[in-house]
Design an enzyme around this catalytic site. Structure first.
Site, PDB file in Angstrom:
ATOM      1  N   GLU A 130       0.856  -1.193   0.000  1.00  0.00           N
ATOM      2  CA  GLU A 130       0.000   0.000   0.000  1.00  0.00           C
ATOM      3  C   GLU A 130       0.886   1.236   0.000  1.00  0.00           C
ATOM      4  OE1 GLU A 130      -2.735  -0.218   3.309  1.00  0.00           O
ATOM      5  OE2 GLU A 130      -3.543  -2.151   2.607  1.00  0.00           O
ATOM      6  N   PRO A 131       0.314   2.407  -0.294  1.00  0.00           N
ATOM      7  CA  PRO A 131       1.156   3.610  -0.284  1.00  0.00           C
ATOM      8  C   PRO A 131       1.914   3.777   1.038  1.00  0.00           C
ATOM      9  CG  PRO A 131      -0.969   4.096  -1.266  1.00  0.00           C
ATOM     10  CD  PRO A 131      -1.054   2.685  -0.758  1.00  0.00           C
ATOM     11  N   GLY A 132       1.339   3.336   2.153  1.00  0.00           N
ATOM     12  CA  GLY A 132       2.011   3.502   3.448  1.00  0.00           C
ATOM     13  C   GLY A 132       2.613   2.217   3.985  1.00  0.00           C
ATOM     14  N   GLY A 134       5.111  -0.907   2.504  1.00  0.00           N
ATOM     15  CA  GLY A 134       5.833  -1.713   1.509  1.00  0.00           C
ATOM     16  C   GLY A 134       6.684  -2.733   2.237  1.00  0.00           C
ATOM     17  N   ILE A 160       1.215  -2.836  -8.043  1.00  0.00           N
ATOM     18  CA  ILE A 160       0.763  -4.218  -8.211  1.00  0.00           C
ATOM     19  C   ILE A 160       1.049  -4.718  -9.635  1.00  0.00           C
ATOM     20  CG2 ILE A 160      -1.198  -5.805  -7.970  1.00  0.00           C
ATOM     21  CD1 ILE A 160      -0.123  -4.329  -5.332  1.00  0.00           C
ATOM     22  N   HIS A 339      30.613  -1.039 -23.883  1.00  0.00           N
ATOM     23  CA  HIS A 339      30.047  -0.682 -25.189  1.00  0.00           C
ATOM     24  C   HIS A 339      30.102   0.823 -25.471  1.00  0.00           C
ATOM     25  CE1 HIS A 339      28.469  -4.800 -25.218  1.00  0.00           C
ATOM     26  NE2 HIS A 339      28.245  -4.633 -26.500  1.00  0.00           N
ATOM     27  N   GLU A 364       9.887  -7.845  -4.109  1.00  0.00           N
ATOM     28  CA  GLU A 364       9.969  -9.133  -3.409  1.00  0.00           C
ATOM     29  C   GLU A 364      11.124  -9.174  -2.405  1.00  0.00           C
ATOM     30  OE1 GLU A 364       9.122 -12.514  -5.920  1.00  0.00           O
ATOM     31  OE2 GLU A 364       7.658 -11.348  -7.028  1.00  0.00           O
ATOM     32  N   THR A 366      13.469  -5.814  -0.548  1.00  0.00           N
ATOM     33  CA  THR A 366      14.567  -4.903  -0.926  1.00  0.00           C
ATOM     34  C   THR A 366      15.891  -5.468  -0.387  1.00  0.00           C
ATOM     35  OG1 THR A 366      14.366  -3.642   1.121  1.00  0.00           O
ATOM     36  CG2 THR A 366      13.070  -2.849  -0.754  1.00  0.00           C
TER      37      THR A 366
HETATM   38  C1  LIG Z   1       7.659  -2.732 -10.396  1.00  0.00           C
HETATM   39  C2  LIG Z   1       7.166  -3.175  -9.049  1.00  0.00           C
HETATM   40  C3  LIG Z   1       6.338  -4.287  -8.959  1.00  0.00           C
HETATM   41  C4  LIG Z   1       5.811  -4.672  -7.724  1.00  0.00           C
HETATM   42  N1  LIG Z   1       4.906  -5.710  -7.664  1.00  0.00           N
HETATM   43  C5  LIG Z   1       4.215  -5.921  -6.504  1.00  0.00           C
HETATM   44  C6  LIG Z   1       3.110  -6.841  -6.477  1.00  0.00           C
HETATM   45  O1  LIG Z   1       2.783  -7.508  -7.470  1.00  0.00           O
HETATM   46  N2  LIG Z   1       2.401  -6.951  -5.324  1.00  0.00           N
HETATM   47  C7  LIG Z   1       2.718  -6.245  -4.186  1.00  0.00           C
HETATM   48  O2  LIG Z   1       2.004  -6.387  -3.192  1.00  0.00           O
HETATM   49  N3  LIG Z   1       3.781  -5.374  -4.180  1.00  0.00           N
HETATM   50  C8  LIG Z   1       4.516  -5.199  -5.310  1.00  0.00           C
HETATM   51  N4  LIG Z   1       5.569  -4.292  -5.341  1.00  0.00           N
HETATM   52  C9  LIG Z   1       5.901  -3.553  -4.123  1.00  0.00           C
HETATM   53  C10 LIG Z   1       7.268  -3.896  -3.564  1.00  0.00           C
HETATM   54  O3  LIG Z   1       7.239  -5.137  -2.945  1.00  0.00           O
HETATM   55  C11 LIG Z   1       7.673  -2.736  -2.614  1.00  0.00           C
HETATM   56  O4  LIG Z   1       7.968  -1.620  -3.437  1.00  0.00           O
HETATM   57  C12 LIG Z   1       8.854  -3.100  -1.759  1.00  0.00           C
HETATM   58  O5  LIG Z   1       8.498  -4.050  -0.806  1.00  0.00           O
HETATM   59  C13 LIG Z   1       9.431  -1.868  -1.042  1.00  0.00           C
HETATM   60  O6  LIG Z   1       8.422  -1.147  -0.402  1.00  0.00           O
HETATM   61  P1  LIG Z   1       8.334   0.450  -0.595  1.00  0.00           P
HETATM   62  O7  LIG Z   1       8.405   0.722  -2.053  1.00  0.00           O
HETATM   63  O8  LIG Z   1       7.139   0.913   0.128  1.00  0.00           O
HETATM   64  O9  LIG Z   1       9.627   1.024   0.063  1.00  0.00           O
HETATM   65  P2  LIG Z   1       9.796   1.361   1.637  1.00  0.00           P
HETATM   66  O10 LIG Z   1       9.354   0.220   2.447  1.00  0.00           O
HETATM   67  O11 LIG Z   1       9.190   2.688   1.906  1.00  0.00           O
HETATM   68  O12 LIG Z   1      11.375   1.488   1.744  1.00  0.00           O
HETATM   69  C14 LIG Z   1      12.099   2.609   1.239  1.00  0.00           C
HETATM   70  C15 LIG Z   1      13.580   2.330   1.442  1.00  0.00           C
HETATM   71  O13 LIG Z   1      13.873   2.216   2.837  1.00  0.00           O
HETATM   72  C16 LIG Z   1      14.459   0.961   3.121  1.00  0.00           C
HETATM   73  N5  LIG Z   1      14.019   0.524   4.421  1.00  0.00           N
HETATM   74  C17 LIG Z   1      12.740   0.362   4.850  1.00  0.00           C
HETATM   75  N6  LIG Z   1      12.733  -0.072   6.114  1.00  0.00           N
HETATM   76  C18 LIG Z   1      14.017  -0.222   6.493  1.00  0.00           C
HETATM   77  C19 LIG Z   1      14.665  -0.683   7.676  1.00  0.00           C
HETATM   78  N7  LIG Z   1      13.971  -1.096   8.742  1.00  0.00           N
HETATM   79  N8  LIG Z   1      16.010  -0.706   7.700  1.00  0.00           N
HETATM   80  C20 LIG Z   1      16.733  -0.309   6.615  1.00  0.00           C
HETATM   81  N9  LIG Z   1      16.184   0.139   5.474  1.00  0.00           N
HETATM   82  C21 LIG Z   1      14.836   0.158   5.413  1.00  0.00           C
HETATM   83  C22 LIG Z   1      13.977   0.054   1.999  1.00  0.00           C
HETATM   84  O14 LIG Z   1      14.815  -1.092   1.828  1.00  0.00           O
HETATM   85  C23 LIG Z   1      14.015   0.993   0.815  1.00  0.00           C
HETATM   86  O15 LIG Z   1      15.346   1.115   0.358  1.00  0.00           O
HETATM   87  C24 LIG Z   1       6.171  -3.958  -6.555  1.00  0.00           C
HETATM   88  C25 LIG Z   1       7.061  -2.869  -6.641  1.00  0.00           C
HETATM   89  C26 LIG Z   1       7.552  -2.471  -7.861  1.00  0.00           C
HETATM   90  C27 LIG Z   1       8.466  -1.281  -7.926  1.00  0.00           C
END
Ligand SMILES: Cc1cc2nc3c(=O)[nH]c(=O)nc-3n(C[C@H](O)[C@H](O)[C@H](O)COP(=O)(O)OP(=O)(O)OC[C@H]3O[C@@H](n4cnc5c(N)ncnc54)[C@H](O)[C@@H]3O)c2cc1C
Length: 390
Positions: A130-132, A134, A160, A339, A364, A366
């Site tokens: 969700e937006p809040g 990940g 998604i 290249h 899946e 980070t």
């Molecule tokens: C192209 C794409 C496809 C996707 N497909 C799906 C899907 O099919 N279904 C689904 O449900 N989701 C999907 N996602 C979501 C994806 O799983 C999330 O983007 C991912 O889990 C990271 O969450 P966030 O983007 O909210 O980043 P955030 O959680 O906000 O993190 C931001 C940064 O802070 C770091 N961070 C966060 N917490 C900590 C911590 N405690 N310690 C150190 N560093 C931290 C993170 O590693 C990251 O670098 C997709 C994302 C993308 C970009």
């Protein structure tokens, strides 16, 4: 210790390689041309046709149990095949697959969702982010409130994959705020698009794109609960965990092909009267790439092997995704550098890989979340340094 592949593994891999080379790679120029014109590289129909061709070749449902018409291949074999898929820039994958958690559906749900997904008649997406929420997926807010025999869903999901194409979504929502996400307060629902959710395309640096899903008073009948009430978060983690060794398997295919391109180019491109490959600066980039590729390969195969041995794969899968995803980013960067200006153009697939593989470090799990898992496993004594060889 035996590091070789079995005859069967070699034979199946060779057949997959031949299929990709003969049937899929010839489409690459068209895919790149369409993508340059901001169109999808291949249409859903073209993908289905290719998947049916692959089915005739014997490839259908790599991970799907035989009772559903699949191959039910061991994880090592699946990994080897995904590496072959990774070699092509065509956004192809073998058909006959369904989300792992759909197998937990009841018989009626299996008829309505699982089997049509395997057959390619329906397209699913999985929505927890969700937006809040990940990385901190336990912080999801989407609510599902019971109303008679229905549940009413409100909230947003974001990023998604397949969210624009899917005709149903597997959605994790909060059903009991008091219990909390980890205490049984979330549930997974099978939600048809025509129940009322909307999707909006999200433009990313990659081709295709995920979607934002909006749920405003979407009514879902109780019979569409997947698993049991309260199991949503656990199912979500099961869905995410499955792909961890597959992403770096694909990364190996990309890196192998790209590195070969760099080697070929280094042998023919001349500057100052000699091939650029005669310079140590270029040789080191090639040597580092091959070394990292080899390390990634064995981490991936070891993780897949752990799955096949019935060992807990969390630690090995986390390490192979962490290392494989970052290694392929470094390798593609070097291949682009070798290249020169040509690497930066859209005439070659290198800039496309550069954009594509960046995602591997984010979705899946980070890099940071994987490090957290690996460190926690060690700090809490869930695993020993060296794993099964310790
Ligand atoms: C192209 C794409 C496809 C996707 N497909 C799906 C899907 O099919 N279904 C689904 O449900 N989701 C999907 N996602 C979501 C994806 O799983 C999330 O983007 C991912 O889990 C990271 O969450 P966030 O983007 O909210 O980043 P955030 O959680 O906000 O993190 C931001 C940064 O802070 C770091 N961070 C966060 N917490 C900590 C911590 N405690 N310690 C150190 N560093 C931290 C993170 O590693 C990251 O670098 C997709 C994302 C993308 C970009």
């Amino acid at each position: 210790m035996d590091f070789s592949l079995s005859d069967e593994e070699r034979a199946i891999r060779e057949t997959a390689r031949t299929f990709i080379r003969k049937e899929v790679m010839p489409l690459e120029d068209d895919v790149l041309r369409r993508e340059r014109a901001h169109q999808p590289g291949i249409t859903r129909e073209e993908l289905r046709d290719l998947q049916q061709k692959a089915r005739a070749f014997g490839f259908w449902g790599l991970s799907t149990p035989e009772e559903y018409g699949g191959m039910n291949l061991p994880a090592v074999m699946q990994s080897l095949i995904w590496t072959e898929v990774g070699r092509t820039v065509v956004p192809f994958r073998f058909g006959g697959e369904a989300d792992n958690i759909l197998y937990l559906a009841n018989e009626e749900q299996k008829r309505e969702y699982l089997i049509p997904t395997i057959e390619g008649e329906r397209v699913s997406c999985f929505a927890i982010t969700e937006p809040g929420a990940g990385s901190d997926a336990a912080n999801i807010k989407m609510s599902a409130k019971q109303d008679g025999d229905d549940w009413v869903l409100n909230g947003e999901k974001t990023f998604i994959t397949n969210g624009n194409e899917a005709d149903f979504a597997i959605v994790v929502a909060v059903t009991d705020r008091e219990k909390g996400t980890r205490g049984g307060g979330t549930t997974a629902f099978l939600v048809d698009r025509d129940m009322g959710w909307k999707s909006d395309f999200i433009q990313t640096m990659g081709e295709g794109g995920p979607a934002q899903l909006t749920f405003e008073n979407v009514r879902v009948p109780s019979r569409n609960i997947l698993g049991e009430i309260g199991e949503g978060f656990g199912l979500g983690m099961q869905w995410i965990g499955r792909g961890r060794y597959i992403i770096p398997s694909v990364a190996i295919g990309i890196a192998e092909r790209a590195l070969q391109m760099a080697i070929d180019y280094a042998n023919v491109r001349e500057t100052f009267g000699k091939p650029i490959g005669a310079n140590q600066a270029i040789q080191w980039m090639i040597a580092d790439s091959e070394t990292e590729l080899e390390a990634a390969r064995w981490l991936v195969l070891r993780a897949a092997w752990s799955v096949d041995q019935g060992l807990e794969p969390r630690h090995t899968s986390s390490m192979c995704k962490l290392f494989g995803a970052s290694a392929v980013n470094r390798i593609i960067d070097r291949v682009l550098q070798i290249h020169g200006g040509m690497g930066y153009t859209r005439e070659l697939p290198i800039e496309r890989w550069y954009r594509q593989v960046r995602l591997f470090r984010i979705f899946e799990g980070t890099d940071e979340m994987l490090r957290l898992i690996i460190a926690r496993d060690l700090l809490r004594g869930y695993t020993k340094i060296g794993g099964h060889l310790a």
